[in-house]
Design an enzyme around this catalytic site. Structure first.
Site, PDB file in Angstrom:
ATOM      1  NE  ARG A  23      -1.507  -1.428   3.691  1.00  0.00           N
ATOM      2  CZ  ARG A  23      -1.691  -1.299   4.997  1.00  0.00           C
ATOM      3  NH1 ARG A  23      -2.839  -0.879   5.473  1.00  0.00           N
ATOM      4  NH2 ARG A  23      -0.714  -1.595   5.834  1.00  0.00           N
ATOM      5  CD  GLN A  50       4.519  29.553  14.423  1.00  0.00           C
ATOM      6  OE1 GLN A  50       4.384  30.393  15.286  1.00  0.00           O
ATOM      7  NE2 GLN A  50       5.240  29.744  13.346  1.00  0.00           N
ATOM      8  CG  ASP A  51       3.183  21.707  13.816  1.00  0.00           C
ATOM      9  OD1 ASP A  51       4.111  21.845  14.619  1.00  0.00           O
ATOM     10  OD2 ASP A  51       2.479  20.692  13.770  1.00  0.00           O
ATOM     11  NE  ARG A  62      12.017  28.263   1.458  1.00  0.00           N
ATOM     12  CZ  ARG A  62      11.000  29.121   1.335  1.00  0.00           C
ATOM     13  NH1 ARG A  62      10.836  30.090   2.205  1.00  0.00           N
ATOM     14  NH2 ARG A  62      10.152  29.001   0.337  1.00  0.00           N
ATOM     15  CG  HIS A  65      16.578  32.237   8.317  1.00  0.00           C
ATOM     16  ND1 HIS A  65      15.603  31.669   7.549  1.00  0.00           N
ATOM     17  CD2 HIS A  65      17.187  33.152   7.527  1.00  0.00           C
ATOM     18  CE1 HIS A  65      15.612  32.213   6.338  1.00  0.00           C
ATOM     19  NE2 HIS A  65      16.568  33.119   6.297  1.00  0.00           N
ATOM     20  CE  LYS A  74      14.890  26.274  13.347  1.00  0.00           C
ATOM     21  NZ  LYS A  74      14.731  27.404  12.447  1.00  0.00           N
ATOM     22  CG  HIS A 121      17.363  25.465  10.157  1.00  0.00           C
ATOM     23  ND1 HIS A 121      16.256  25.764   9.387  1.00  0.00           N
ATOM     24  CD2 HIS A 121      17.627  24.157   9.946  1.00  0.00           C
ATOM     25  CE1 HIS A 121      15.872  24.666   8.750  1.00  0.00           C
ATOM     26  NE2 HIS A 121      16.681  23.684   9.068  1.00  0.00           N
ATOM     27  CE1 TYR A 134      12.179  25.376   8.913  1.00  0.00           C
ATOM     28  CE2 TYR A 134      10.128  25.584   7.692  1.00  0.00           C
ATOM     29  CZ  TYR A 134      11.503  25.671   7.757  1.00  0.00           C
ATOM     30  OH  TYR A 134      12.201  26.051   6.640  1.00  0.00           O
ATOM     31  CG  ASP A 145      12.991  36.905  12.206  1.00  0.00           C
ATOM     32  OD1 ASP A 145      12.710  36.099  13.107  1.00  0.00           O
ATOM     33  OD2 ASP A 145      12.214  37.175  11.266  1.00  0.00           O
ATOM     34  CG  ASP A 168      14.863  40.881  -2.242  1.00  0.00           C
ATOM     35  OD1 ASP A 168      15.504  40.276  -3.135  1.00  0.00           O
ATOM     36  OD2 ASP A 168      13.853  41.577  -2.474  1.00  0.00           O
TER      37      ASP A 168
END
Length: 184
Positions: A23, A50-51, A62, A65, A74, A121, A134, A145, A168
């Site tokens: 399956r 939070q997800d 990306r 950060h 996380k 990350h 995340y 940030d 940016d």
């Protein structure tokens, strides 16, 4: 599911054991009891509030950060496709401060990372599209940030593909030495 200690202090790799049959497959991607036992804090798993998912095209980077202040913990996994995931230890008191470690996260073995507060990350999408999920322990506040250039020569991260797109914000991110000087 079992847990492996990564090379960076406090980072864990959660290794699910998918059950496959005609399956498809079924696997567990989170186990609060295992997580709490590994961290040594009963109820720590309940601190995730939070997800959030992201979707990226092949070659997109990306990151890198992080969050100032108390940082954020996380859990990161790739739900679809594959990514080259990079963590940089930005905790001055850590024995692995300034080191980075890379992991391939994909939708085949469903490994995912526990990223403790204080790490930077980032990732690069390795497949046509990659969905990263995340699970985060604090609400997003853009004023907290921080970012370091993904191509910083002092970090010398060897991204596996040519970088096709960065935001940016990521293109304007400062260097690792600039980041470190603000920590003091």
């Amino acid at each position: 599911m079992h847990i492996e200690q990564a090379g960076l202090s406090g980072v864990a790799v959660f290794v699910p054991q998918p059950r496959r049959d005609n399956r498809g497959l079924f696997t567990r991607t989170f186990d609060a009891e295992l997580f709490d036992a590994w961290l040594g804090v009963a109820g720590a798993s309940a601190s995730f509030i939070q997800d959030s998912p992201s979707r990226s095209r092949r070659g997109v980077v990306r990151g890198l950060h992080g969050r100032r202040g108390r940082g954020e913990a996380k859990l990161v996994r790739c739900a679809h496709g594959a990514v080259y995931d990079v963590l940089v230890d930005a905790r001055p008191e850590s024995p692995t401060f300034g080191r980075h470690e890379a992991f391939v996260l994909d939708d085949n073995d469903f490994r995912h990372l526990y990223v403790p507060p204080g790490l930077l990350h980032g990732f690069q999408a390795l497949t046509e599209t990659a969905d990263v999920c995340y699970r985060i322990d604090r609400a997003h506040d853009p004023s907290d940030d921080v970012a370091v250039a993904y191509d910083d020569p002092d970090l010398a991260i060897d991204w596996p593909l040519p970088v096709t797109v960065v935001s940016d914000r990521d293109a304007a991110a400062g260097s690792w030495p600039q980041f470190v000087s603000r920590l003091r």
